[in-house]
Design a protein around this motif. Structure first.
Motif, PDB file in Angstrom:
ATOM      1  N   GLU A 278      51.180 -10.002  86.250  1.00 43.39           N
ATOM      2  CA  GLU A 278      50.535  -8.643  84.953  1.00 43.39           C
ATOM      3  C   GLU A 278      51.643  -9.693  83.997  1.00 43.39           C
ATOM      4  OE1 GLU A 278      51.846  -4.919  85.930  1.00 43.39           O
ATOM      5  OE2 GLU A 278      49.514  -4.414  87.249  1.00 43.39           O
TER       6      GLU A 278
ATOM      7  N   ARG B 180      52.153  -7.719  79.891  1.00 41.66           N
ATOM      8  CA  ARG B 180      52.601  -6.955  79.733  1.00 41.66           C
ATOM      9  C   ARG B 180      52.268  -7.198  77.418  1.00 41.66           C
ATOM     10  NH1 ARG B 180      53.600  -1.420  79.598  1.00 41.66           N
ATOM     11  NH2 ARG B 180      54.363  -1.348  77.928  1.00 41.66           N
TER      12      ARG B 180
ATOM     13  N   VAL C 274      46.739  -8.901  81.738  1.00 38.02           N
ATOM     14  CA  VAL C 274      47.095  -8.659  80.348  1.00 38.02           C
ATOM     15  C   VAL C 274      46.958  -7.060  80.432  1.00 38.02           C
ATOM     16  CG1 VAL C 274      47.427  -8.931  78.421  1.00 38.02           C
ATOM     17  CG2 VAL C 274      46.667 -10.655  79.199  1.00 38.02           C
ATOM     18  N   VAL C 275      48.246  -6.216  80.321  1.00 39.47           N
ATOM     19  CA  VAL C 275      48.317  -4.951  80.483  1.00 39.47           C
ATOM     20  C   VAL C 275      48.827  -4.782  79.223  1.00 39.47           C
ATOM     21  CG1 VAL C 275      49.867  -2.910  81.665  1.00 39.47           C
ATOM     22  CG2 VAL C 275      49.216  -5.756  82.631  1.00 39.47           C
ATOM     23  N   ASN C 276      47.246  -4.452  78.245  1.00 40.06           N
ATOM     24  CA  ASN C 276      47.749  -3.783  77.042  1.00 40.06           C
ATOM     25  C   ASN C 276      48.573  -2.974  76.774  1.00 40.06           C
ATOM     26  OD1 ASN C 276      46.911  -2.982  74.028  1.00 40.06           O
ATOM     27  ND2 ASN C 276      45.080  -2.808  74.248  1.00 40.06           N
ATOM     28  N   VAL C 277      49.352  -2.671  75.809  1.00 37.70           N
ATOM     29  CA  VAL C 277      50.554  -1.542  75.480  1.00 37.70           C
ATOM     30  C   VAL C 277      49.631  -0.566  75.419  1.00 37.70           C
ATOM     31  CG1 VAL C 277      52.455  -1.401  74.354  1.00 37.70           C
ATOM     32  CG2 VAL C 277      52.284  -3.510  75.459  1.00 37.70           C
TER      33      VAL C 277
ATOM     34  N   SER D 270      57.220  -1.938  71.263  1.00 36.91           N
ATOM     35  CA  SER D 270      56.445  -1.131  71.886  1.00 36.91           C
ATOM     36  C   SER D 270      57.157  -1.851  73.769  1.00 36.91           C
ATOM     37  CB  SER D 270      54.885  -2.123  71.958  1.00 36.91           C
ATOM     38  OG  SER D 270      54.819  -3.605  72.091  1.00 36.91           O
TER      39      SER D 270
ATOM     40  N   ALA E 129      56.390  -4.871  74.495  1.00 38.89           N
ATOM     41  CA  ALA E 129      55.344  -5.811  74.930  1.00 38.89           C
ATOM     42  C   ALA E 129      56.441  -6.957  75.298  1.00 38.89           C
ATOM     43  CB  ALA E 129      54.336  -5.945  73.953  1.00 38.89           C
ATOM     44  N   GLU E 130      55.816  -8.096  76.482  1.00 41.35           N
ATOM     45  CA  GLU E 130      56.494  -9.151  76.979  1.00 41.35           C
ATOM     46  C   GLU E 130      55.800 -10.441  75.899  1.00 41.35           C
ATOM     47  OE1 GLU E 130      57.117  -8.523  81.510  1.00 41.35           O
ATOM     48  OE2 GLU E 130      55.127  -8.353  80.764  1.00 41.35           O
TER      49      GLU E 130
ATOM     50  N   ARG F 223      52.824 -16.963  79.320  1.00 43.84           N
ATOM     51  CA  ARG F 223      52.808 -16.143  80.307  1.00 43.84           C
ATOM     52  C   ARG F 223      54.677 -16.592  80.798  1.00 43.84           C
ATOM     53  NH1 ARG F 223      48.595 -15.220  82.546  1.00 43.84           N
ATOM     54  NH2 ARG F 223      48.563 -13.080  83.200  1.00 43.84           N
TER      55      ARG F 223
ATOM     56  N   THR G  60      58.361 -12.441  83.967  1.00 41.19           N
ATOM     57  CA  THR G  60      57.087 -13.602  84.203  1.00 41.19           C
ATOM     58  C   THR G  60      56.907 -14.487  85.523  1.00 41.19           C
ATOM     59  OG1 THR G  60      56.129 -14.394  82.728  1.00 41.19           O
ATOM     60  CG2 THR G  60      55.768 -11.604  82.754  1.00 41.19           C
TER      61      THR G  60
END
Length: 248
Positions: free
Chosen positions: A127, A129, A157-160, A179, A181-182, A237, A243
């Protein structure tokens, strides 16, 4: 059959499957190159009279791309309008078959099978983010219930902002930065993010610059989309904190 398409991605799908079927397309229908059909205005402001003058057997539209007043005007003038809804990948495959087979009386194309096979072969990925801007000035991002969001989700992809109440919310830049996010995913359409326009707004976050056609178009581009998007996301990634590198 004479067909007018008001949706760029569906224009490509029809033209690749049956060259010569299209008699009218929008100014934004850029694929396939060299498309020979009359231009009838934009997706949001088609020339209704020009569409009707082409005497189409079918007008292909989309509930998000096109405006209801224009579609109503076409229907009231006697045009048969097929309106698609595409909020996810599975729905895209169903709607493509409906447009091509039911709407245009064509045989199911091989590329559609190849696209489904390509996506079925996508392996599970770690995953990531991310925030996914689609516009700046003001900043807008992918929210809930979008085709592009579903495509990215299938690639790990995890959409915030996937749980936001709006599909394309406006979010202040300071909130995007905070947020959690990564990474940030930046497509080149509808806003044309580039290496020099976009990543600098997110210092410290790895950026994945992706081809918007592979992210937002539903048509023949879906065959190569998993590989092309996967390659674009791989660098972000690897650089994202926490990750794992799937290649190890």
């Amino acid at each position: 059959m004479r067909v007018v398409s008001l949706v760029p991605s569906l224009t490509e799908a029809i033209a690749v499957t049956a060259p010569g079927l299209l008699v009218g397309v929008t100014d934004w229908c850029s694929r396939p190159p060299g498309l020979d059909a009359r231009r009838i205005g934009g997706t949001k402001n088609p020339d209704v009279a020009a569409v009707l003058a082409l005497r189409p057997d079918r007008v292909i539209a989309n509930e998000e791309e096109n405006r209801e007043p224009d579609l109503t005007a076409l229907r009231e003038a006697g045009a048969e309008v097929l309106v698609t809804e595409v909020r996810g990948l599975d729905q895209a495959f169903r709607e493509l078959e409906r447009v091509l087979v039911t709407g245009c009386a064509l045989a199911r194309p091989r590329w559609l099978d190849e696209a489904q096979e390509a996506w079925a072969a996508v392996e599970s990925l770690p995953e990531l983010r991310a925030v996914v801007p689609v516009w700046r000035r003001p900043w807008m991002v992918l929210g809930r219930d979008t085709f592009a969001g579903d495509v990215l989700a299938r690639l790990g992809v995890v959409n915030v902002y996937a749980g936001h109440t709006e599909r394309y919310p406006r979010i202040p830049l300071d909130e995007l930065r905070a947020s959690g996010a990564e990474a940030v995913v930046l497509p080149d359409e509808p806003y044309r993010f580039t290496a020099d326009d976009g990543p600098e707004a997110f210092p410290g976050l790895p950026a994945a610059l992706v081809d918007g056609r592979y992210l937002t178009w539903y048509g023949p581009s879906l065959v190569r989309a998993p590989a092309m998007l996967g390659a674009a996301l791989s660098g972000a990634r690897r650089a994202a904190p926490g990750t794992a590198d799937p290649a190890r």
